[in-house]
Write an enzyme that holds these catalytic residues in place. Structure first.
Site, PDB file in Angstrom:
ATOM      1  N   ARG A  63       0.838  -1.200   0.000  1.00  0.00           N
ATOM      2  CA  ARG A  63       0.000   0.000   0.000  1.00  0.00           C
ATOM      3  C   ARG A  63       0.868   1.243   0.000  1.00  0.00           C
ATOM      4  NH1 ARG A  63       1.093   2.433   4.473  1.00  0.00           N
ATOM      5  NH2 ARG A  63       1.458   1.286   6.400  1.00  0.00           N
ATOM      6  N   GLY A  65       2.028   5.016   1.392  1.00  0.00           N
ATOM      7  CA  GLY A  65       2.197   5.559   2.730  1.00  0.00           C
ATOM      8  C   GLY A  65       3.432   5.027   3.429  1.00  0.00           C
ATOM      9  N   THR A  68       2.569   2.532   9.902  1.00  0.00           N
ATOM     10  CA  THR A  68       1.386   2.765  10.718  1.00  0.00           C
ATOM     11  C   THR A  68       1.175   1.573  11.641  1.00  0.00           C
ATOM     12  OG1 THR A  68      -0.901   3.555  10.684  1.00  0.00           O
ATOM     13  CG2 THR A  68      -0.366   1.744   9.197  1.00  0.00           C
ATOM     14  N   HIS A  70      -1.662  -1.075  13.539  1.00  0.00           N
ATOM     15  CA  HIS A  70      -2.999  -1.657  13.611  1.00  0.00           C
ATOM     16  C   HIS A  70      -3.093  -2.464  14.889  1.00  0.00           C
ATOM     17  CE1 HIS A  70      -3.917  -0.346   9.634  1.00  0.00           C
ATOM     18  NE2 HIS A  70      -3.130  -1.208   9.025  1.00  0.00           N
ATOM     19  N   ILE A 141      -5.044   6.501   6.057  1.00  0.00           N
ATOM     20  CA  ILE A 141      -5.459   5.975   4.761  1.00  0.00           C
ATOM     21  C   ILE A 141      -4.229   5.470   4.020  1.00  0.00           C
ATOM     22  CG2 ILE A 141      -6.486   6.533   2.514  1.00  0.00           C
ATOM     23  CD1 ILE A 141      -8.156   8.653   3.896  1.00  0.00           C
ATOM     24  N   GLY A 142      -4.323   4.261   3.503  1.00  0.00           N
ATOM     25  CA  GLY A 142      -3.251   3.697   2.680  1.00  0.00           C
ATOM     26  C   GLY A 142      -3.875   2.757   1.674  1.00  0.00           C
ATOM     27  N   GLY A 153      -6.936   0.245   2.498  1.00  0.00           N
ATOM     28  CA  GLY A 153      -8.036   1.158   2.794  1.00  0.00           C
ATOM     29  C   GLY A 153      -7.774   2.113   3.923  1.00  0.00           C
ATOM     30  N   CYS A 171       3.172   7.419  10.070  1.00  0.00           N
ATOM     31  CA  CYS A 171       3.089   8.052   8.749  1.00  0.00           C
ATOM     32  C   CYS A 171       4.218   9.051   8.506  1.00  0.00           C
ATOM     33  CB  CYS A 171       1.732   8.715   8.552  1.00  0.00           C
ATOM     34  SG  CYS A 171       0.358   7.558   8.697  1.00  0.00           S
TER      35      CYS A 171
END
Length: 209
Positions: A63, A65, A68, A70, A141-142, A153, A171
């Site tokens: 993706r 970016g 990040t 999760h 968002i990525g 997403g 990011c």
């Protein structure tokens, strides 16, 4: 939505299979709402220096970016759409994802805004009892697009452990923090956020074709 956390590599494999099936016309578009166990993902622009403490597994991903996080308490929405049948404009698609999140969070009285030069959605912390003039990211968002089919997403912070972000520079942005609906004083369940996302979807994307 499955109740269990979905391993990241499993999610990517399922997305890639779905993207191929959408392209071949075998299956329709899909928005997949899930949660992951704690992990970091490195997008195509990620810098090694932004990984401060690999306390959780790190996955390199295709993706866009940078780095990040999760984890539990964060709603991840993987969006698989056929842009060739909708609007073959990737920038417009990202803007639509932003609008979708903004409308959804507005349901709970949270004004999430765009920032020039920064992807994702940001909150003015001064509006929520924080220091005036400070802001924090509430949604990342990525995306990736293959043969005009989107995947990956957005990730929206409902009530994750925000200390987990300390292992990375989220990011690649050092001068601003991250926040969540819980940190802003919004006491809702994941099902409430999902309902807001479902309700706002047709306002931005219409119905599937």
């Amino acid at each position: 939505m499955a109740e269990d956390f979905v391993p990241y590599d499993q999610a990517v494999a399922q997305m890639e299979a779905r993207v191929a099936a959408i392209h071949e016309g075998d299956l329709g578009e899909l928005v997949w709402l899930i949660e992951h166990p704690p992990l970091y993902t490195a997008g195509t622009s990620a810098k090694a220096s932004d990984l401060l403490d690999p306390r959780f597994p790190v996955y390199e991903t295709g993706r866009g970016g940078q780095l990040t996080y999760h984890g539990p308490g964060q709603r991840v929405a993987y969006v698989m759409l056929n842009l060739k049948r909708r609007n073959p404009d990737i920038r417009a698609y990202v803007a639509d994802l932003e609008s979708w999140i903004m409308r959804s969070l507005a349901t709970f009285g949270v004004a999430a805004d765009r920032r020039s030069g920064r992807v994702g959605l940001w909150v003015d912390m001064g509006r929520h009892g924080g220091v005036k003039g400070t802001e924090a990211k509430i949604a990342a968002i990525g995306v990736r697009v293959r043969r005009w089919i989107t995947y990956h997403g957005v990730a929206i912070n409902l009530a994750p452990d925000l200390s987990h972000y300390s292992g990375i520079v989220p990011c690649g942005i050092r001068e601003h923090g991250v926040t969540s609906l819980k940190a802003l004083g919004v006491d809702i369940e994941m099902a409430d956020l999902d309902a807001a996302l479902v309700s706002a979807w047709p306002e931005v994307f219409g119905t599937s074709t």
